[in-house]
Enzyme design. Sequence first.
Site, PDB file in Angstrom:
ATOM      1  N   GLU A 157       0.793  -1.222   0.000  1.00 18.02           N
ATOM      2  CA  GLU A 157       0.000   0.000   0.000  1.00 18.02           C
ATOM      3  C   GLU A 157       0.839   1.292   0.000  1.00 18.02           C
ATOM      4  OE1 GLU A 157      -3.612  -0.037   2.409  1.00 18.02           O
ATOM      5  OE2 GLU A 157      -3.256  -2.116   2.970  1.00 18.02           O
ATOM      6  N   ASP A 177      -8.771   4.990   4.559  1.00 21.44           N
ATOM      7  CA  ASP A 177      -9.381   3.732   4.970  1.00 21.44           C
ATOM      8  C   ASP A 177      -9.925   3.019   3.726  1.00 21.44           C
ATOM      9  OD1 ASP A 177     -10.633   2.411   7.678  1.00 21.44           O
ATOM     10  OD2 ASP A 177     -11.941   2.095   5.952  1.00 21.44           O
ATOM     11  N   HIS A 240     -11.084   3.703  18.375  1.00 22.77           N
ATOM     12  CA  HIS A 240     -12.108   2.724  18.709  1.00 22.77           C
ATOM     13  C   HIS A 240     -11.635   1.942  19.928  1.00 22.77           C
ATOM     14  CE1 HIS A 240     -14.151   2.198  14.501  1.00 22.77           C
ATOM     15  NE2 HIS A 240     -14.653   3.211  15.182  1.00 22.77           N
ATOM     16  N   TYR A 241     -12.567   1.663  20.857  1.00 19.37           N
ATOM     17  CA  TYR A 241     -12.294   0.693  21.897  1.00 19.37           C
ATOM     18  C   TYR A 241     -13.555  -0.118  22.113  1.00 19.37           C
ATOM     19  CZ  TYR A 241     -10.320  -1.632  25.877  1.00 19.37           C
ATOM     20  OH  TYR A 241      -9.831  -2.593  26.719  1.00 19.37           O
ATOM     21  N   PRO A 243     -10.812  -1.925  19.532  1.00 18.90           N
ATOM     22  CA  PRO A 243     -10.468  -1.710  18.118  1.00 18.90           C
ATOM     23  C   PRO A 243     -10.695  -2.996  17.336  1.00 18.90           C
ATOM     24  CG  PRO A 243      -8.486  -2.160  19.353  1.00 18.90           C
ATOM     25  CD  PRO A 243      -9.619  -2.170  20.357  1.00 18.90           C
ATOM     26  N   TYR A 245      -8.326  -4.176  15.275  1.00 14.38           N
ATOM     27  CA  TYR A 245      -7.018  -4.855  15.323  1.00 14.38           C
ATOM     28  C   TYR A 245      -6.150  -4.138  16.349  1.00 14.38           C
ATOM     29  CZ  TYR A 245      -6.054  -1.137  11.922  1.00 14.38           C
ATOM     30  OH  TYR A 245      -5.976   0.076  11.290  1.00 14.38           O
ATOM     31  N   HIS A 249      -4.126   2.679  16.259  1.00 18.74           N
ATOM     32  CA  HIS A 249      -4.478   3.474  15.080  1.00 18.74           C
ATOM     33  C   HIS A 249      -5.609   4.417  15.435  1.00 18.74           C
ATOM     34  CE1 HIS A 249      -7.047  -0.105  15.033  1.00 18.74           C
ATOM     35  NE2 HIS A 249      -7.939   0.637  14.393  1.00 18.74           N
ATOM     36  N   HIS A 251      -8.787   7.047  13.854  1.00 20.98           N
ATOM     37  CA  HIS A 251      -9.712   7.284  12.750  1.00 20.98           C
ATOM     38  C   HIS A 251      -9.909   8.784  12.523  1.00 20.98           C
ATOM     39  CE1 HIS A 251     -11.186   3.023  13.023  1.00 20.98           C
ATOM     40  NE2 HIS A 251     -10.629   3.179  14.222  1.00 20.98           N
TER      41      HIS A 251
END
Lengths: 309, 309
Positions: A157, A177, A240-241, A243, A245, A249, A251
């Site tokens: 990527e 994303d 995020h929690y 997440p 993965y 990271h 967002h």
Amino acid sequence: AQEPEGNQAPAERSRFNLNRFSVKKILRESARDKIVFIHGKVGQDCGEAQDAVVILEKTPFCEETLPQLLNKDADLRLQMRNDIYSTHHLYPLPSFNEIKTTVVYPATEKHLKKYLKQEMYLINETADDYKTITSPYLQSQALSVQWVYNILEKKAEVERIIYENPDPQDGFLLIPDLKWNQKQVDDLYLIAICHRRGVKSLRDLTAEHLTMLQNILQEGQVAISKRYNTPQSQLRIYFHYQPSYYHLHIHFTALSYDAPGSMVERAHLLSSVIENLQTDPEYYQKRTLTFALKADDPLLQSFKEAGRV
Amino acid sequence: AQEPEGNQAPAERSRFNLNRFSVKKILRESARDKIVFIHGKVGQDCGEAQDAVVILEKTPFCEETLPQLLNKDADLRLQMRNDIYSTHHLYPLPSFNEIKTTVVYPATEKHLKKYLKQEMYLINETADDYKTITSPYLQSQALSVQWVYNILEKKAEVERIIYENPDPQDGFLLIPDLKWNQKQVDDLYLIAICHRRGVKSLRDLTAEHLTMLQNILQEGQVAISKRYNTPQSQLRIYFHYQPSYYHLHIHFTALSYDAPGSMVERAHLLSSVIENLQTDPEYYQKRTLTFALKADDPLLQSFKEAGRV
């Protein structure tokens, strides 16, 4: 055993035909999204009916065809009128009112389960719960984040990188994303991935990570403003929690876009996280963190076994 | 001045007719919700064209008519096939594929502005901003919450009360939100309104309010579980900041429902608020609180004038 379709070519066997389809059960639906997941049976001419999943989703309006959709041949029926306001039922010609249809046929038990509506459960994970339930669960899973390392090491990527701060301790990469097609900024969605390894999630953050977090906040905003002309006042920047993965990271989404996962029970604003760590370096090792889990999430099972749900 | 419709009855004048309607501009649209707000012109036979707003929204699927929608007369065209998966375009008979249509005609400038997509701006309101910008703004508005007092005094909506703790200091009322039709618990939405007056929002909360907040959390969960059979693990319980009215109230929504206003930039979980106040009694007088404002919100103007946006 009977093999009634034995003479048909494989392609023919899985050819879906509405004529022989019957609705058995609604697996899931959303009135807001105008989508429905249907479990149905497809009758065989000489044999047992087979399972199929049919997903119907109404399509968004298309600006180009609106004048045709609203042309004089469309059937508009008055429902209610009050002063300057009126409501109607509109029945346009079928060609301007398509339904996107996805078929899984033949479908297995696994497919039926995948599409079945799942209950969500709210978990209030205390600091102790994290140590005794979540952390052991994560270790037992040994989830690979090799694909993240491939991005960080420029093995994958590479052409998608929007910005990089290469510092191994406090730097990060910014990439779009995969959910975002990058064609319009209305649903802008980028991810910042930190270079430092071993920081699994929000739970691991301490004051030691403040420089990195501030770099991501400030440099990420500037990079997005330069590249997409979206000012920082129109960005929602959050963790995020739990997440999806476990390599840290962050967002970045357009504020006007109702991004999935930006609900209060999953999202934590980066600016608030920074302020919390400035006030208490061990804030995220001490606090109860709340999140929702689907009924079939094995982590939910662990919380149930511990008597915490 | 010309009065071309002078001879027509008033009802006739505002009768909307697709024949004479032309699309001018898309005011707003949502691909997720399948809704579009159109500014159009309705041509007069002998006179100037008048503005109209037409709102088209695709309707949710209806379980009862699904078998008819999917009957053999429906036009199903294959788009792509891969193994057991295939995607199709489906064109059902118009009668099973309705569009809900709302018309405002004639429409004024105000209507056009109301439906036009508005930019959102993220505000990071520091403790000082609240004192010097938000609080003076709220005082200048002198917004009445008489309608809330009417509910608390049983002068209105008495029959809608689900639960009450009558304590004037630490009690509250629980009522269904007006947005909820109470027909299904999928989109369950209730509001707890505290009896104590003068607590405008999250910003006013201190450790002094902890008993009240704990009552609302615990008794609210029990009342909803008894009445609607929805357990506490399936409830999202939160404040809005900014709220839409300045008498303290708390939202209870079904966890599986993407309730508007449950995004991270507006919602604050009651359980987190309680923990924050237990840790620091003046947490909400000190902290930066983040929220989004629409472009035409006068509070945004105040932040702009103060050079804070």
